[in-house]
Write an enzyme that holds these catalytic residues in place. Structure first.
Site, PDB file in Angstrom:
ATOM      1  N   LYS A  61     -14.035   3.115   2.081  1.00 42.05           N
ATOM      2  CA  LYS A  61     -13.892   2.410   0.755  1.00 42.05           C
ATOM      3  C   LYS A  61     -14.708   1.283   0.518  1.00 42.05           C
ATOM      4  O   LYS A  61     -14.939   1.038  -0.548  1.00 42.05           O
ATOM      5  CB  LYS A  61     -12.234   2.008   0.966  1.00 42.05           C
ATOM      6  CG  LYS A  61     -11.232   3.063   0.674  1.00 42.05           C
ATOM      7  CD  LYS A  61      -9.861   2.639   0.945  1.00 42.05           C
ATOM      8  CE  LYS A  61      -8.792   3.547   0.880  1.00 42.05           C
ATOM      9  NZ  LYS A  61      -7.548   3.297   1.029  1.00 42.05           N
ATOM     10  N   ALA A  78      -8.781  -1.459   2.709  1.00 41.16           N
ATOM     11  CA  ALA A  78      -7.557  -1.118   3.822  1.00 41.16           C
ATOM     12  C   ALA A  78      -7.059   0.369   3.633  1.00 41.16           C
ATOM     13  O   ALA A  78      -7.130   0.895   2.645  1.00 41.16           O
ATOM     14  CB  ALA A  78      -6.490  -2.265   3.921  1.00 41.16           C
ATOM     15  N   ASP A  79      -6.719   0.773   4.578  1.00 40.42           N
ATOM     16  CA  ASP A  79      -5.996   2.298   4.625  1.00 40.42           C
ATOM     17  C   ASP A  79      -4.962   2.130   5.570  1.00 40.42           C
ATOM     18  O   ASP A  79      -5.151   1.852   6.757  1.00 40.42           O
ATOM     19  CB  ASP A  79      -7.093   2.942   4.732  1.00 40.42           C
ATOM     20  CG  ASP A  79      -6.326   4.718   4.299  1.00 40.42           C
ATOM     21  OD1 ASP A  79      -6.508   5.075   3.313  1.00 40.42           O
ATOM     22  OD2 ASP A  79      -5.892   5.301   5.074  1.00 40.42           O
ATOM     23  N   THR A  80      -3.641   2.863   5.214  1.00 40.02           N
ATOM     24  CA  THR A  80      -2.609   2.921   6.228  1.00 40.02           C
ATOM     25  C   THR A  80      -2.289   4.441   6.159  1.00 40.02           C
ATOM     26  O   THR A  80      -2.143   4.928   5.261  1.00 40.02           O
ATOM     27  CB  THR A  80      -1.363   2.114   5.535  1.00 40.02           C
ATOM     28  OG1 THR A  80      -1.884   0.701   5.650  1.00 40.02           O
ATOM     29  CG2 THR A  80      -0.222   2.081   6.435  1.00 40.02           C
ATOM     30  N   GLY A 115      -6.017   0.506   8.991  1.00 40.83           N
ATOM     31  CA  GLY A 115      -7.274   0.023   9.278  1.00 40.83           C
ATOM     32  C   GLY A 115      -7.863  -1.098   8.247  1.00 40.83           C
ATOM     33  O   GLY A 115      -7.555  -0.766   6.791  1.00 40.83           O
TER      34      GLY A 115
END
Length: 199
Positions: A61, A78-80, A115
């Site tokens: 991203k 961010a990524d969850t 992350g």
């Protein structure tokens, strides 16, 4: 000097459409701007370990951000993901998939990993935060009530810990509560402070 004072010399850009991430940064009293939506194919290698997927996607991203960064810009992406016994659980496409995800989490523990990537014109820092969540055994009636009332189709694993299901079904958490919401804000605060002081 407090981090929010240090950030007055920078432009912190949050590249996320998540209202929860916006809320969490605001809760830290950190000034930021919201990036416009931009395309990013969130695809990761099938062989990548599940725990490494969020960091990989947060970097993806960040790299997809379409504008060059000025010397005082800091981009936050961010990524969850929710990791159950079957592996990574993304966002459900429909009611049936949301039910299947919640049924698989019911009465068991699972991991939530976020992350985060911080990037400026001169440096990049990526890190992950992991929490373990224990769910109470849910009845079908409870699962469908939650899905139909809260429509969790924009949430990894088909649930939001800050909603009804978090109050009624989560027995305990090991790790950051806010990480399960979508951003490990204490870690972000610390890493941002380190990031600025390396410039």
């Amino acid at each position: 000097m407090l981090l929010n004072e240090q950030l007055k010399s920078y432009r912190l850009i949050l590249a996320s459409q998540s209202p929860r991430r916006r809320e969490l940064l605001e809760g830290c009293a950190l000034r930021f701007e919201l990036a416009d939506r931009y395309p990013c194919d969130e695809i990761y290698p099938a062989t990548l370990p599940a725990e490494e997927v969020p960091a990989y996607l947060s970097r993806l991203k960040s790299e997809a951000y379409p504008a060059p960064l000025a010397p005082t810009d800091i981009l936050l992406t961010a990524d969850t993901v929710v990791i159950g016994e079957e592996g990574v659980l993304g966002k459900p496409h429909d009611r049936a998939q949301a039910y299947a995800m919640l049924r698989s989490l019911s009465g068991r523990s699972h991991k939530v990993v976020t992350g985060v990537t911080l990037r400026s014109a001169t440096q990049t820092k990526t890190f992950s935060s992991e929490s373990k969540v224990w769910f109470w055994a849910l009845s079908d009636e409870e699962i469908y009530h939650y899905i139909d009332t809260y429509r969790p189709y924009d949430k990894a694993g088909a649930y939001g810990i800050q909603e009804w299901i978090g109050y009624t079904a989560i027995e305990r958490i090991e790790g950051s509560f806010y990480n399960v919401m979508g951003l490990p804000v204490q870690r972000v605060y610390t890493e941002l402070n380190n990031f600025i002081n390396k410039n």
